[in-house]
Design a protein around this motif. Structure first.
Motif, PDB file in Angstrom:
ATOM      1  N   TYR A  65       0.844  -1.207   0.000  1.00  0.00           N
ATOM      2  CA  TYR A  65       0.000   0.000   0.000  1.00  0.00           C
ATOM      3  C   TYR A  65       0.879   1.258   0.000  1.00  0.00           C
ATOM      4  CZ  TYR A  65      -4.695  -1.952   1.169  1.00  0.00           C
ATOM      5  OH  TYR A  65      -5.914  -2.579   1.160  1.00  0.00           O
ATOM      6  N   ASP A 135      -9.303   0.594   2.238  1.00  0.00           N
ATOM      7  CA  ASP A 135     -10.109  -0.626   2.381  1.00  0.00           C
ATOM      8  C   ASP A 135      -9.422  -1.732   1.593  1.00  0.00           C
ATOM      9  OD1 ASP A 135     -12.221  -2.189   3.321  1.00  0.00           O
ATOM     10  OD2 ASP A 135     -13.730  -0.692   2.795  1.00  0.00           O
ATOM     11  N   ASP A 136      -9.974  -2.946   1.653  1.00  0.00           N
ATOM     12  CA  ASP A 136      -9.356  -4.049   0.911  1.00  0.00           C
ATOM     13  C   ASP A 136      -9.801  -4.063  -0.549  1.00  0.00           C
ATOM     14  OD1 ASP A 136     -11.931  -4.782   1.687  1.00  0.00           O
ATOM     15  OD2 ASP A 136     -11.408  -6.867   2.119  1.00  0.00           O
ATOM     16  N   VAL A 137     -11.110  -3.965  -0.773  1.00  0.00           N
ATOM     17  CA  VAL A 137     -11.672  -3.917  -2.122  1.00  0.00           C
ATOM     18  C   VAL A 137     -12.837  -2.930  -2.102  1.00  0.00           C
ATOM     19  CG1 VAL A 137     -11.034  -6.298  -2.722  1.00  0.00           C
ATOM     20  CG2 VAL A 137     -13.257  -5.844  -1.670  1.00  0.00           C
ATOM     21  N   ILE A 138     -13.348  -2.605  -3.282  1.00  0.00           N
ATOM     22  CA  ILE A 138     -14.601  -1.847  -3.384  1.00  0.00           C
ATOM     23  C   ILE A 138     -15.576  -2.745  -4.118  1.00  0.00           C
ATOM     24  CG2 ILE A 138     -15.768   0.186  -4.301  1.00  0.00           C
ATOM     25  CD1 ILE A 138     -13.149   1.701  -4.151  1.00  0.00           C
ATOM     26  N   ILE A 163      -7.057   0.769  -2.236  1.00  0.00           N
ATOM     27  CA  ILE A 163      -7.508  -0.601  -2.024  1.00  0.00           C
ATOM     28  C   ILE A 163      -6.404  -1.566  -2.438  1.00  0.00           C
ATOM     29  CG2 ILE A 163      -9.984  -0.122  -2.276  1.00  0.00           C
ATOM     30  CD1 ILE A 163      -9.772  -1.064  -5.194  1.00  0.00           C
ATOM     31  N   ASP A 166      -8.419  -4.357  -7.262  1.00  0.00           N
ATOM     32  CA  ASP A 166      -9.528  -3.875  -8.081  1.00  0.00           C
ATOM     33  C   ASP A 166     -10.003  -5.050  -8.932  1.00  0.00           C
ATOM     34  OD1 ASP A 166     -11.274  -2.687  -9.839  1.00  0.00           O
ATOM     35  OD2 ASP A 166      -9.818  -1.256 -10.672  1.00  0.00           O
ATOM     36  N   ALA A 196      -5.175   1.402  -6.493  1.00  0.00           N
ATOM     37  CA  ALA A 196      -5.186  -0.028  -6.182  1.00  0.00           C
ATOM     38  C   ALA A 196      -3.774  -0.595  -6.321  1.00  0.00           C
ATOM     39  CB  ALA A 196      -6.132  -0.769  -7.115  1.00  0.00           C
TER      40      ALA A 196
END
Length: 231
Positions: A65, A135-138, A163, A166, A196
């Protein structure tokens, strides 16, 4: 193809994304088989960030990240992690960024307001300035919209979302398939950049080039899934 058009050069693989996908597979966080998604689709892969469940894996995750964020040049004053997965991610990313010389405060929300002690739904540093949501994913963008509302209510400005993966697939809202992905919705409708670490295209590149015969067999299924649901 007309005379003035030449074939595009093949894209250079994103090395950070490839390292991340390999790490996620090795950690058992990215798995292959048949999984039912929240949208009711049968997916040949499943990404469960909750399985970054020890110090070594979590530390490595937030290194990815941090590298992606620093390379992006996005300017932000603090980190906001929506409950529940975002809480751990925000705290860990704050530690990693401080280690790299970018000390950033962080905050997160409770699912239920507390009526004693400090009270309220927000915990951590005061929410102010330019706020990055992690966050981890959307999946549907719901968590992002809720986070934006909380950040705005505190008088701060959401400036972007980061994230891990993606999925690059069409979102489903109220049972209706959208021509856009949830990430595209956040980028275009909410006017927030989404950063991402990797996407489905990177996962496909990994499956095409890895020497791990245990996962290369899923390349066709993942490509077919992207052909059907991808954006």
């Amino acid at each position: 193809m007309n005379a003035s058009t030449s074939p595009a050069a093949p894209a250079t693989p994103d090395l950070l994304a490839q390292e991340f996908v390999a790490f996620a597979v090795e950690s058992g966080v990215l798995r292959f088989g048949e999984f039912k998604t929240k949208a009711g689709r049968l997916s040949p892969y499943f990404f469960n960030a909750g399985l970054f469940d020890d110090g070594a894996k979590l530390g490595r995750l937030v290194q990815f990240y941090a590298q992606r964020l620093i390379a992006s040049g996005l300017q932000f004053d603090m980190i906001f992690g929506p409950a529940y997965k975002g809480i751990t991610l925000a705290a860990a990313l704050s530690v990693e960024l401080a280690r790299l010389g970018h000390n950033k405060p962080y905050a997160y929300n409770r699912k239920e307001a507390k009526d004693h002690g400090e009270g309220g739904t927000l915990v951590g540093a005061p929410v102010r300035g330019r706020v990055l949501i992690i966050d981890d994913v959307i999946s549907a963008g719901t968590s992002v919209r809720e986070s934006i509302a909380m950040i705005a209510a505190a008088g701060a400005t959401p400036c972007g979302v980061t994230i891990a993966l993606d999925r690059q697939e069409k979102a489903v809202e109220n049972g209706v398939e959208s021509p856009k992905s949830a990430v595209q919705y956040v980028s275009e409708e909410l006017q927030l950049p989404v950063i991402a670490i990797a996407g489905l295209a990177d996962l496909l590149e990994y499956l095409r080039t890895t020497s791990d015969s245990g996962v290369t067999a899923y390349a066709g299924a993942v490509q077919a899934y992207r052909d059907r649901y991808g954006v």
